[in-house]
Write a protein that holds these residues in place. Structure first.
Motif, mmCIF file in Angstrom:
data_model
loop_
_atom_site.group_PDB
_atom_site.id
_atom_site.type_symbol
_atom_site.label_atom_id
_atom_site.label_comp_id
_atom_site.label_asym_id
_atom_site.label_seq_id
_atom_site.Cartn_x
_atom_site.Cartn_y
_atom_site.Cartn_z
ATOM 1 N N VAL A 8 6.239 -9.638 -10.229
ATOM 2 C CA VAL A 8 7.228 -8.886 -11.331
ATOM 3 C C VAL A 8 7.228 -9.343 -12.609
ATOM 4 N N GLY A 9 6.251 -11.016 -13.221
ATOM 5 C CA GLY A 9 6.659 -11.260 -13.964
ATOM 6 C C GLY A 9 6.047 -10.278 -15.921
ATOM 7 N N GLU A 10 4.851 -10.606 -14.874
ATOM 8 C CA GLU A 10 3.967 -9.330 -15.446
ATOM 9 C C GLU A 10 3.160 -8.023 -15.246
ATOM 10 N N ARG A 11 3.837 -7.865 -13.820
ATOM 11 C CA ARG A 11 3.059 -6.473 -13.606
ATOM 12 C C ARG A 11 4.416 -5.646 -12.729
ATOM 13 N N GLU A 12 4.203 -4.832 -12.313
ATOM 14 C CA GLU A 12 5.157 -3.622 -11.822
ATOM 15 C C GLU A 12 4.965 -3.602 -9.831
ATOM 16 N N GLY A 13 6.393 -3.960 -9.733
ATOM 17 C CA GLY A 13 6.331 -4.152 -8.360
ATOM 18 C C GLY A 13 6.443 -2.660 -7.618
ATOM 19 N N LEU A 14 5.820 -2.317 -7.241
ATOM 20 C CA LEU A 14 5.332 -1.364 -6.126
ATOM 21 C C LEU A 14 5.764 -1.139 -4.828
ATOM 22 N N TRP A 15 6.709 -0.110 -4.159
ATOM 23 C CA TRP A 15 7.484 -0.005 -3.141
ATOM 24 C C TRP A 15 6.925 1.661 -2.772
ATOM 25 N N VAL A 16 5.932 2.238 -1.163
ATOM 26 C CA VAL A 16 6.505 3.565 -1.365
ATOM 27 C C VAL A 16 6.658 3.716 0.165
ATOM 28 N N LEU A 17 7.380 3.999 0.761
ATOM 29 C CA LEU A 17 8.440 3.909 2.055
ATOM 30 C C LEU A 17 8.323 6.015 2.706
ATOM 31 N N SER A 18 7.624 5.900 3.931
ATOM 32 C CA SER A 18 8.044 7.387 4.240
ATOM 33 C C SER A 18 7.600 7.441 6.132
ATOM 34 N N ALA A 19 8.971 8.528 6.575
ATOM 35 C CA ALA A 19 8.768 8.408 8.548
ATOM 36 C C ALA A 19 8.208 8.777 8.468
ATOM 37 N N ASP A 20 7.910 8.107 9.855
ATOM 38 C CA ASP A 20 6.426 8.693 10.627
ATOM 39 C C ASP A 20 6.968 10.134 10.942
ATOM 40 N N LEU A 21 6.573 11.295 10.347
ATOM 41 C CA LEU A 21 6.695 12.788 10.580
ATOM 42 C C LEU A 21 5.006 13.230 10.168
ATOM 43 N N ALA A 22 4.943 14.746 10.296
ATOM 44 C CA ALA A 22 4.328 15.831 9.614
ATOM 45 C C ALA A 22 4.186 15.667 8.416
ATOM 46 N N GLY A 23 3.950 15.487 7.818
ATOM 47 C CA GLY A 23 3.598 15.120 5.904
ATOM 48 C C GLY A 23 3.590 14.127 5.520
ATOM 49 N N LYS A 24 3.830 13.058 6.275
ATOM 50 C CA LYS A 24 4.504 11.619 6.051
ATOM 51 C C LYS A 24 2.718 11.345 5.133
ATOM 52 N N LEU A 25 3.006 10.457 3.612
ATOM 53 C CA LEU A 25 1.887 9.554 3.436
ATOM 54 C C LEU A 25 1.084 8.951 4.393
ATOM 55 N N ASP A 26 -0.352 8.292 3.622
ATOM 56 C CA ASP A 26 -1.386 8.157 4.806
ATOM 57 C C ASP A 26 -1.512 6.840 3.841
ATOM 58 N N LEU A 27 -0.007 5.774 4.211
ATOM 59 C CA LEU A 27 0.241 4.294 3.784
ATOM 60 C C LEU A 27 -1.141 3.941 4.020
ATOM 61 N N GLU A 28 -1.228 3.925 5.867
ATOM 62 C CA GLU A 28 -1.935 2.242 5.749
ATOM 63 C C GLU A 28 -3.182 2.693 5.408
ATOM 64 N N ARG A 29 -4.326 3.765 4.811
ATOM 65 C CA ARG A 29 -5.177 3.645 4.031
ATOM 66 C C ARG A 29 -5.371 3.709 2.915
ATOM 67 N N GLU A 30 -3.671 3.189 2.436
ATOM 68 C CA GLU A 30 -3.881 3.749 0.293
ATOM 69 C C GLU A 30 -3.501 2.971 0.142
ATOM 70 N N ASP A 31 -4.077 1.983 -1.322
ATOM 71 C CA ASP A 31 -3.982 1.494 -2.701
ATOM 72 C C ASP A 31 -2.835 1.589 -3.347
ATOM 73 N N VAL A 32 -1.735 0.625 -3.400
ATOM 74 C CA VAL A 32 -0.370 1.497 -3.008
ATOM 75 C C VAL A 32 -0.409 1.951 -4.633
ATOM 76 N N ALA A 33 -1.343 1.299 -6.280
ATOM 77 C CA ALA A 33 -0.935 1.330 -6.965
ATOM 78 C C ALA A 33 -1.315 2.214 -7.198
ATOM 79 N N ARG A 34 -2.613 2.637 -7.189
ATOM 80 C CA ARG A 34 -3.541 4.328 -7.334
ATOM 81 C C ARG A 34 -2.723 5.303 -6.570
ATOM 82 N N LEU A 35 -2.113 4.849 -5.220
ATOM 83 C CA LEU A 35 -0.866 6.006 -4.886
ATOM 84 C C LEU A 35 -0.225 6.143 -5.540
#
Length: 677
Positions: free
Chosen positions: A223-250
């Motif tokens: 975090v010295g010079e960039r933002e720390g990003l963390w996305v959590l999702s329950a593995d249920l219907a309607g979850k975000l597709d985290l497996e193929r996402e770039d976290v910054a873009r998401l």
């Protein structure tokens, strides 16, 4: 809305909902004080079967200047971390954001928000000014438990992650939804248990207040010079597709969409109110309150008038009412669906069905509903209204029946049927068996509404109204009895002064008393029961009166309706108050200043942006119960948008003739519709 907080400040709470029944919540200090405070709490069968998947995290900032823990934790024995933080600034707009001022002179910002209609949460960490080489070590805290329970260390917990594309998947227990985690951090697997977290609010409520949480490993954010990003999702219907996402873009995409969605609400109050509207199956329903209530019938139909009808959200109102119209049984609607999706609905309320009739009629009579409702919609709602009224008249569960005097009798030992429904084991605190006053007011309205299609019911309505005014009038005190034929004993009355009488004196669309008697009731209720946060549930002079809602389960439940203040009652009270003063602009302005201003100030404490379920009967009227309550905020909205709005600008209502809204008024509005402005 801004507030300064310290690690010991656990009064103000924030709420982020996902529209599915799940939510994230906590305090303005960051300290978890309830078992319900969590980052990721998801409904596995929306809106039911809710599970706490991720409670929170432990976070330590590591720099060349030293190491500090930034997020407070409370442990058993009175140990509260947070000494490394000198001050905390908190903002809740557009979502919860903290700035932690550490003893190193480094300021750390944390933001948390929940994307709509996804069982997910986004957390972001950044330094206010760059500190080269700074890292943030974050340990997730997981459980997977039922949201009403607590979690304790055990040998069955599986903390091993599975790599799923760009994400990690944690399935702690078989049969419990897994957690998907996507970050721009390095992950080091180091399973451990954090033990004996302490929840002060649970201790105050006399409940289990300690919990152990699993921590699979450490996330190391640069975090010295960039933002720390963390996305959590329950593995249920309607979850975000985290497996193929770039976290910054998401995260950038979710931030933009959420800012846009939230900006479309007319006011912050309407944005907060929308958090109670959630998915149920293919339709919609309404959560009665966060963090522990589900969708309750009575609460739904009372709150719907403010959350949907007063705001013009008729599509949601149609969806909710249509969904409930399909579950009428023997004239009754369920009062409660269990959090267990497989459990049967509970038909244990006399007034839920009557509130449905009132809400459905308001929708059917709404000017904008002409184009919205199909023929099938109208037939479905009108059929449910008819089924309820005739089902009650014939007689149904729990002794509910139309009696010889035209009034509605109800009740049997061991069952709590009215909104005053506290029960401690087998003890019903306020049984109100017989003919409770607000039930008669609702019954008269239901008969008049159904009477538009059946003249016989209009005659029944007038018969019941006359019986109400005759049999309930307490001439000595100038008020209405709370129950007549108490305990089904003819002529026996409960003369206790309670707020329920306000519904007959103008707190519903029609005033059922003479102008003189209505004014007498309203004035007495104001004198004996009004507080700045709502109406007391019992007069102070009564031997059973309790001034403070506190203690264990028995103590709290026994005082729930024995003095405790209910903010939702301010709606019918103010409606009756302005009616008995001619519904004039002057009366409405006086009501705004006297009755609305304290509730608006309350929005900045307890549940931020919301109105609490209850409050102490005695000053300073400390908020209690659920900090986020649907019918409380709904009645505030209904007052602002309908009851106290200038007549010409009330939401989609035609102008009213002076003096209308008496039961026998024959103006066009009153004769065509029983929905009131």
């Amino acid at each position: 809305m801004n507030a300064e907080a310290t690690a010991a400040d656990d009064v103000s709470e924030w709420l982020e909902t996902d529209g599915l029944g799940g939510f994230a919540s906590g305090t303005s200090s960051g300290l978890r004080t309830r078992r319900y405070h969590a980052l990721l709490l998801a409904a596995t069968t929306p809106p039911a079967d809710r599970r706490v998947l991720v409670q929170g995290f432990v976070a330590r900032l590591e720099t060349a200047l030293g190491s500090v823990e930034i997020w407070p934790q409370a442990y058993a024995g009175g140990w509260v971390t947070g000494r490394d933080v000198e001050r905390v600034e908190f903002s809740n707009d557009p979502w919860p954001t903290w700035r932690f001022f550490t003893r190193l002179g480094v300021e750390v910002d944390v933001e948390i928000f929940v994307p709509h209609e996804s069982p997910s949460v986004v957390i972001a960490f950044r330094l206010a000014t760059p500190v080269p080489g700074a890292k943030l070590a974050v340990r997730p805290l997981l459980s997977g438990r039922d949201f009403h329970g607590t979690h304790h260390e055990n040998g069955q917990c599986n903390q091993e992650p599975q790599a799923r594309g760009n994400a990690l998947r944690f399935e702690l227990y078989r049969g419990v939804p897994a957690v998907l985690s996507l970050t721009n951090a390095a992950y080091r697997h180091s399973p451990d248990w954090y033990r004996n977290f302490y929840y002060s609010e649970e201790a105050r409520r006399g409940l289990d207040a300690e919990e152990d949480l699993a921590s699979p490993g450490v996330l190391s954010f640069d975090v010295g010079e960039r933002e720390g990003l963390w996305v959590l999702s329950a593995d249920l219907a309607g979850k975000l597709d985290l497996e193929r996402e770039d976290v910054a873009r998401l995260v950038n995409r979710l931030r933009r969409s959420e800012r846009q969605r939230r900006s479309e609400f007319a006011t912050p109050l309407e944005r907060a109110a929308a958090q109670y509207l959630v998915q149920r199956g293919a339709g919609r329903t309404l959560i009665a309150g966060y963090p522990w209530f589900g969708d309750w019938g009575r609460d739904t139909f009372i709150a719907l008038r403010g959350l949907c009808l007063a705001t013009g959200d008729l599509g949601t109102a149609r969806s909710i009412l249509s969904e409930w119209a399909g579950v009428v049984s023997e004239g009754m609607l369920p009062n409660r669906f269990s959090d267990d999706a497989n459990a049967p609905a509970e038909y244990n309320s006399v007034d839920a069905s009557l509130w449905f009739v009132l809400a459905a009629d308001e929708l059917l009579s709404h000017q904008a509903a002409v184009a919205l409702l199909t023929k099938e919609d109208r037939e479905r709602l009108e059929s449910a209204i008819t089924e309820i009224v005739f089902g009650y008249a014939r007689g149904t569960r729990h002794g509910i029946r139309r009696d010889d005097d035209g009034l509605l009798a109800c009740g049997e030992p061991g069952v709590q049927l009215t909104w005053m429904d506290a029960k401690v084991f087998d003890w019903v605190v306020t049984p109100r068996i017989g003919k409770p006053v607000e039930i008669q007011a609702l019954w008269v309205h239901a008969l008049k509404i159904a009477g538009k299609r059946d003249p016989q019911l209009m005659r029944w309505a007038e018969e019941a109204r006359l019986a109400l005014e005759t049999r309930f009038w307490d001439g000595e005190r100038g008020m209405l009895f709370d129950v007549v034929d108490d305990g089904h004993r003819p002529g026996v009355v409960d003369a206790t002064c309670r707020p329920n009488q306000i519904f007959a004196a103008g707190g519903l669309p029609f005033t059922l008393l003479s102008p003189e008697r209505a004014r007498s009731v309203v004035d007495l209720v104001e004198r004996e029961l009004w507080t700045p946060l709502g109406l007391r549930s019992l007069e102070r002079a009564h031997p059973a009166y309790v001034g403070h809602y506190q203690g264990g389960v028995r103590e709290r439940d026994s005082s729930y309706h024995q003095g405790t203040v209910w903010p939702w009652l301010i709606g019918p009270f103010v409606e009756a108050w302005v009616k008995t003063r001619g519904n004039t602009s002057e009366a409405k302005q006086r009501a705004r200043e006297r009755f609305l201003a304290p509730l608006q100030q309350h929005l900045a404490r307890a549940g931020l942006g919301h109105v609490s379920e209850i409050a102490d009967a005695e000053a300073p009227h400390t908020p209690r119960g659920c900090p986020f309550q649907a019918w409380s905020i709904a009645e505030l909205l209904r007052l602002e948008r309908v009851v106290l709005a200038p007549v010409a600008s009330a939401v989609s209502r035609p102008a009213l003739r002076a003096g209308c809204r008496a039961f026998s008024c024959d103006c066009a509005v009153c004769s065509e519709s029983s929905s009131g402005a």
